[in-house]
Design a protein around this motif. Structure first.
Motif, PDB file in Angstrom:
ATOM      1  N   THR A   1       6.042 -16.802   2.911  1.00 28.18           N
ATOM      2  CA  THR A   1       6.315 -17.445   4.659  1.00 28.18           C
ATOM      3  C   THR A   1       4.297 -17.209   4.520  1.00 28.18           C
ATOM      4  OG1 THR A   1       6.277 -15.043   5.628  1.00 28.18           O
ATOM      5  CG2 THR A   1       7.997 -17.012   4.908  1.00 28.18           C
ATOM      6  N   LEU A   2       4.153 -17.680   5.864  1.00 28.55           N
ATOM      7  CA  LEU A   2       2.602 -17.479   6.343  1.00 28.55           C
ATOM      8  C   LEU A   2       2.529 -16.105   6.896  1.00 28.55           C
ATOM      9  CD1 LEU A   2       2.347 -21.078   8.439  1.00 28.55           C
ATOM     10  CD2 LEU A   2       1.017 -19.543   6.235  1.00 28.55           C
ATOM     11  N   TYR A   3       3.976 -15.257   7.534  1.00 27.95           N
ATOM     12  CA  TYR A   3       3.012 -14.139   7.532  1.00 27.95           C
ATOM     13  C   TYR A   3       3.555 -12.445   7.310  1.00 27.95           C
ATOM     14  CZ  TYR A   3       4.234 -16.231  12.391  1.00 27.95           C
ATOM     15  OH  TYR A   3       4.246 -17.027  13.432  1.00 27.95           O
ATOM     16  N   ALA A   4       3.746 -13.482   5.621  1.00 32.77           N
ATOM     17  CA  ALA A   4       3.655 -12.147   4.058  1.00 32.77           C
ATOM     18  C   ALA A   4       2.751 -11.622   4.419  1.00 32.77           C
ATOM     19  CB  ALA A   4       3.968 -13.102   3.395  1.00 32.77           C
ATOM     20  N   LYS A   5       2.822  -9.972   4.122  1.00 31.01           N
ATOM     21  CA  LYS A   5       2.312  -9.055   3.796  1.00 31.01           C
ATOM     22  C   LYS A   5       1.943  -9.574   2.616  1.00 31.01           C
ATOM     23  CE  LYS A   5       0.751  -4.960   5.818  1.00 31.01           C
ATOM     24  NZ  LYS A   5       0.656  -3.574   5.759  1.00 31.01           N
ATOM     25  N   ARG A   6       0.328 -10.387   1.606  1.00 30.14           N
ATOM     26  CA  ARG A   6      -0.045 -10.340   0.601  1.00 30.14           C
ATOM     27  C   ARG A   6      -0.424  -9.169   0.013  1.00 30.14           C
ATOM     28  NH1 ARG A   6       0.395 -14.431   2.989  1.00 30.14           N
ATOM     29  NH2 ARG A   6       1.469 -16.971   2.279  1.00 30.14           N
ATOM     30  N   ASP A   7      -1.517  -8.163   0.625  1.00 36.84           N
ATOM     31  CA  ASP A   7      -1.507  -7.065  -0.045  1.00 36.84           C
ATOM     32  C   ASP A   7      -1.552  -5.692   0.027  1.00 36.84           C
ATOM     33  OD1 ASP A   7      -1.455  -6.490   2.513  1.00 36.84           O
ATOM     34  OD2 ASP A   7      -4.020  -6.011   3.103  1.00 36.84           O
ATOM     35  N   ASN A   8      -0.044  -6.320   0.352  1.00 36.70           N
ATOM     36  CA  ASN A   8       0.864  -4.630  -0.182  1.00 36.70           C
ATOM     37  C   ASN A   8       2.155  -5.134  -0.426  1.00 36.70           C
ATOM     38  OD1 ASN A   8       0.437  -1.669   0.105  1.00 36.70           O
ATOM     39  ND2 ASN A   8       1.116  -1.737   1.973  1.00 36.70           N
ATOM     40  N   ILE A   9       2.598  -5.995  -1.168  1.00 32.07           N
ATOM     41  CA  ILE A   9       3.962  -5.844  -1.730  1.00 32.07           C
ATOM     42  C   ILE A   9       4.863  -4.955  -2.436  1.00 32.07           C
ATOM     43  CG2 ILE A   9       5.172  -8.063  -2.857  1.00 32.07           C
ATOM     44  CD1 ILE A   9       3.408  -9.822  -2.230  1.00 32.07           C
ATOM     45  N   LEU A  10       6.398  -4.402  -2.306  1.00 38.66           N
ATOM     46  CA  LEU A  10       6.146  -3.524  -3.090  1.00 38.66           C
ATOM     47  C   LEU A  10       7.515  -3.964  -4.380  1.00 38.66           C
ATOM     48  CD1 LEU A  10       7.763  -0.660  -2.823  1.00 38.66           C
ATOM     49  CD2 LEU A  10       8.946  -1.212  -1.023  1.00 38.66           C
ATOM     50  N   VAL A  11       7.294  -3.314  -5.156  1.00 37.82           N
ATOM     51  CA  VAL A  11       8.385  -3.882  -6.255  1.00 37.82           C
ATOM     52  C   VAL A  11       8.877  -1.921  -6.392  1.00 37.82           C
ATOM     53  CG1 VAL A  11       8.249  -4.346  -8.535  1.00 37.82           C
ATOM     54  CG2 VAL A  11       6.497  -5.250  -7.404  1.00 37.82           C
ATOM     55  N   ILE A  12       9.970  -2.349  -6.400  1.00 45.10           N
ATOM     56  CA  ILE A  12      11.111  -1.411  -6.493  1.00 45.10           C
ATOM     57  C   ILE A  12      11.318  -1.031  -8.677  1.00 45.10           C
ATOM     58  CG2 ILE A  12      13.032   0.054  -5.929  1.00 45.10           C
ATOM     59  CD1 ILE A  12      12.647  -0.824  -3.156  1.00 45.10           C
ATOM     60  N   ARG A  13      11.167  -0.344  -9.000  1.00 43.80           N
ATOM     61  CA  ARG A  13      11.988  -0.414 -10.295  1.00 43.80           C
ATOM     62  C   ARG A  13      12.548   1.066 -10.943  1.00 43.80           C
ATOM     63  NH1 ARG A  13       7.021  -2.268 -14.097  1.00 43.80           N
ATOM     64  NH2 ARG A  13       7.769  -4.381 -13.350  1.00 43.80           N
ATOM     65  N   GLU A  14      13.459   0.697 -11.090  1.00 48.73           N
ATOM     66  CA  GLU A  14      14.242   1.523 -12.282  1.00 48.73           C
ATOM     67  C   GLU A  14      14.097   1.735 -14.218  1.00 48.73           C
ATOM     68  OE1 GLU A  14      18.591   2.187 -11.494  1.00 48.73           O
ATOM     69  OE2 GLU A  14      18.083   1.968  -9.686  1.00 48.73           O
ATOM     70  N   GLN A  15      12.891   3.179 -13.688  1.00 54.46           N
ATOM     71  CA  GLN A  15      13.278   2.853 -15.074  1.00 54.46           C
ATOM     72  C   GLN A  15      13.145   5.241 -15.813  1.00 54.46           C
ATOM     73  OE1 GLN A  15       9.599   1.328 -15.921  1.00 54.46           O
ATOM     74  NE2 GLN A  15       8.889   2.076 -17.871  1.00 54.46           N
ATOM     75  N   ASP A  16      13.767   5.216 -17.638  1.00 55.16           N
ATOM     76  CA  ASP A  16      14.331   6.499 -17.507  1.00 55.16           C
ATOM     77  C   ASP A  16      15.182   6.951 -16.813  1.00 55.16           C
ATOM     78  OD1 ASP A  16      12.625   5.690 -19.870  1.00 55.16           O
ATOM     79  OD2 ASP A  16      11.019   6.501 -19.063  1.00 55.16           O
ATOM     80  N   GLY A  17      16.024   6.174 -15.668  1.00 50.77           N
ATOM     81  CA  GLY A  17      16.724   6.994 -14.874  1.00 50.77           C
ATOM     82  C   GLY A  17      16.424   7.427 -13.877  1.00 50.77           C
ATOM     83  N   LYS A  18      14.893   6.774 -13.726  1.00 49.12           N
ATOM     84  CA  LYS A  18      14.342   7.378 -12.392  1.00 49.12           C
ATOM     85  C   LYS A  18      14.006   5.803 -11.167  1.00 49.12           C
ATOM     86  CE  LYS A  18      12.483  11.139 -14.334  1.00 49.12           C
ATOM     87  NZ  LYS A  18      10.991  12.259 -14.305  1.00 49.12           N
ATOM     88  N   ARG A  19      13.675   6.108 -10.048  1.00 52.71           N
ATOM     89  CA  ARG A  19      13.446   5.111  -9.194  1.00 52.71           C
ATOM     90  C   ARG A  19      12.048   5.104  -8.489  1.00 52.71           C
ATOM     91  NH1 ARG A  19      17.363   4.737  -5.776  1.00 52.71           N
ATOM     92  NH2 ARG A  19      18.540   3.796  -6.898  1.00 52.71           N
ATOM     93  N   GLU A  20      11.126   3.992  -9.230  1.00 55.61           N
ATOM     94  CA  GLU A  20       9.363   3.644  -8.873  1.00 55.61           C
ATOM     95  C   GLU A  20       9.552   2.939  -8.322  1.00 55.61           C
ATOM     96  OE1 GLU A  20       7.305   2.498 -12.724  1.00 55.61           O
ATOM     97  OE2 GLU A  20       8.105   4.316 -12.790  1.00 55.61           O
ATOM     98  N   PHE A  21       8.548   3.205  -7.070  1.00 55.13           N
ATOM     99  CA  PHE A  21       7.886   2.232  -6.069  1.00 55.13           C
ATOM    100  C   PHE A  21       6.558   1.935  -6.829  1.00 55.13           C
ATOM    101  CE2 PHE A  21      10.873   4.986  -4.925  1.00 55.13           C
ATOM    102  CZ  PHE A  21      11.847   3.962  -3.342  1.00 55.13           C
TER     103      PHE A  21
END
Length: 259
Positions: A173-193
């Motif tokens: 959307t026009l209000y989206a913060k394009r320079d700081n999109i968060l990706v949440i990932r689970e890997q090897d039993g741990k959650r990373e951001f």
């Protein structure tokens, strides 16, 4: 005399309504609605991304073909019980699948292409010239926040990058913060951001450009959204007060005329 003023109140109401909403305007953050502002160099195009790997809980579609169709079909008889409409070999908590004749096959941590090669070698004892294809049947990612259509995306071929995910979710959307999109990932039993800036070509160098299964993408709203919402609310409160004042004056005039 009263007939002259019978349209006064509706007319005043229309004028106030038009004045209130004609000033809403277009959001001022159009200049932020850009992608990949910088040019992309050949070296950045060549950056190798971490491949998608198989994890416990995945469902694998494994198809085996060969000149001897009957021999190949013996391995394609079953692919396990379907779960939530998705059928395939279930990767158990230990990272293994169970295959006919081959028995327990360790698969966790392997890319689908690596598993294909391993299975072809193992099948050489049973089938000559076999061809194996492997993909993750239940590969999905979730997109939330300032996108056109938030939700879960199913990825049948197991390959998706963050730009594709955003596009399939109706774009930002026009209000989206394009320079700081968060990706949440689970890997090897741990959650990373991880954080991704899709307004820069540096996105191609990010380990979060290519998505892994079960990734969650959250697009934060820009401050402009809250500023515009507050301004819109304050403006409408002022116009509402003005409307009440004008209507009160109009009613007073009508009452005086009727006397």
């Amino acid at each position: 005399m009263l007939s002259r003023f019978k349209y006064l109140i509706p007319l005043l109401a229309c004028i106030i309504f038009i004045a209130a909403f004609s000033s809403c305007g277009v959001p001022k953050n159009f200049q932020n609605a850009v992608y990949l502002k910088d040019s992309v160099t050949d070296s950045e195009r060549m950056v190798l991304q971490k491949p998608v790997v198989i994890m416990p809980g995945d469902r694998l579609n494994i198809n085996i073909t060969a000149i001897n169709k009957e021999a190949a079909d013996a391995f394609n008889i079953t692919q396990g019980i379907a779960t939530q409409g998705v059928q395939g070999y279930l990767v158990d908590a230990a990272g293994n699948i169970q295959m006919l004749q081959l028995g327990t096959v360790p698969v966790a941590g392997l890319a689908p292409a690596q598993l294909q090669q391993r299975l072809q070698k193992q099948l050489d004892d049973y089938i000559k010239g076999s061809v194996v294809t492997v993909n993750i049947a239940n590969f999905k990612v979730m997109v939330m926040g300032e996108v056109g259509s938030p939700g879960t995306l199913q990825v049948p071929d197991g390959k998706m990058n963050i730009l594709q995910a955003i596009t399939q979710s109706g774009d930002l959307t026009l209000y989206a913060k394009r320079d700081n999109i968060l990706v949440i990932r689970e890997q090897d039993g741990k959650r990373e951001f991880g954080r991704v800036d899709i307004s820069s070509n540096k996105i191609f160098m990010s380990p979060y450009y290519n998505l892994q299964q079960n990734d969650v993408i959250y697009v934060e709203p820009d401050k402009a959204k809250f500023i515009n919402n507050d301004a819109f609310l304050n403006r409408n409160v002022r116009y509402l007060g003005l409307a009440m004042t004008v209507l009160s004056a109009a009613l007073l005039i009508v009452n005086i005329i009727n006397r």
